[in-house]
Design an enzyme around this catalytic site. Structure first.
Site, short mmCIF file in Angstrom:
data_model
loop_
_atom_site.label_atom_id
_atom_site.label_comp_id
_atom_site.label_asym_id
_atom_site.label_seq_id
_atom_site.Cartn_x
_atom_site.Cartn_y
_atom_site.Cartn_z
N GLU A 1 0.86 -1.18 0.00
CA GLU A 1 0.00 0.00 0.00
C GLU A 1 0.89 1.22 0.00
O GLU A 1 1.89 1.27 0.72
CB GLU A 1 -0.89 0.01 1.24
N GLU B 1 -2.33 11.53 3.10
CA GLU B 1 -3.44 11.37 4.03
C GLU B 1 -3.30 12.40 5.12
O GLU B 1 -2.21 12.92 5.37
CB GLU B 1 -3.56 9.95 4.57
#
Length: 177
Positions: A28, A33
């Site tokens: 990932e 974020e």
């Protein structure tokens, strides 16, 4: 990106072998974020596994200049080559990762395979410290939204690719939002 306790906006990539390899072995990459309660910073992370498929991660935080946080428009760039992954905010490099592992094969696995893009605005979760629904509802204005101007994906080829470095491909992701 929205601000408020409980908001978790993100642009991230997940290995297309997720259904067969599982997470974190599929890999990932968090392009960007943000913890909505901390609008002064964003972060980029890679998630991967060791040989026994235990979760490992490498991350860095970017701190915005005063009065110019994640709620404003910015350009987030991920420069992903076979043997390095670099994160930028508004053209400023803030993180480089060149070492990782995987239970799916030797380096540079799992970041040497196809990935797909996910953009989402989550509410709550472990990344935020698992705030309760009541805490979120009493400290956050809803609805929230993540505005994205564009997403570009580049596959660099000659004459722009750096062929002096050993790599199979290089991808660039730009997110303005």
């Amino acid at each position: 990106m929205p601000s408020g306790l409980g908001f978790w906006p993100a642009l991230w990539l997940l290995g297309t072998n997720f259904s067969s390899a599982g997470w974190p072995a599929c890999g990932e990459i968090d392009v960007v974020e943000n913890k909505g309660s901390v609008p002064g910073q964003v972060q980029g992370t890679i998630h991967y596994s060791d040989a026994a498929n235990h979760h490992l991660q490498s991350t860095a935080v970017y701190n915005f200049p005063a009065n110019n946080g994640a709620t404003n428009f910015h350009t987030y760039l991920l420069d992903w080559a076979t043997n390095s992954i670099r994160w930028y905010v508004d053209g400023q490099l803030y993180e480089t990762q060149t070492s990782w592992s995987s239970s799916t094969g030797p380096y540079p696995a799992p970041f040497n395979q196809p990935f797909f893009i996910i953009m989402n605005l989550a509410v709550g979760g472990a990344y935020l410290g698992n705030p309760t629904t009541n805490t979120i509802n009493s400290n956050t204005i809803f609805p929230g939204e993540m505005l994205v101007d564009y997403v570009r994906v580049y596959d660099l080829t000659a004459p722009f690719a750096d062929f002096d470095q050993p790599k199979q491909w290089e991808l660039r992701f730009e997110l303005a939002g």
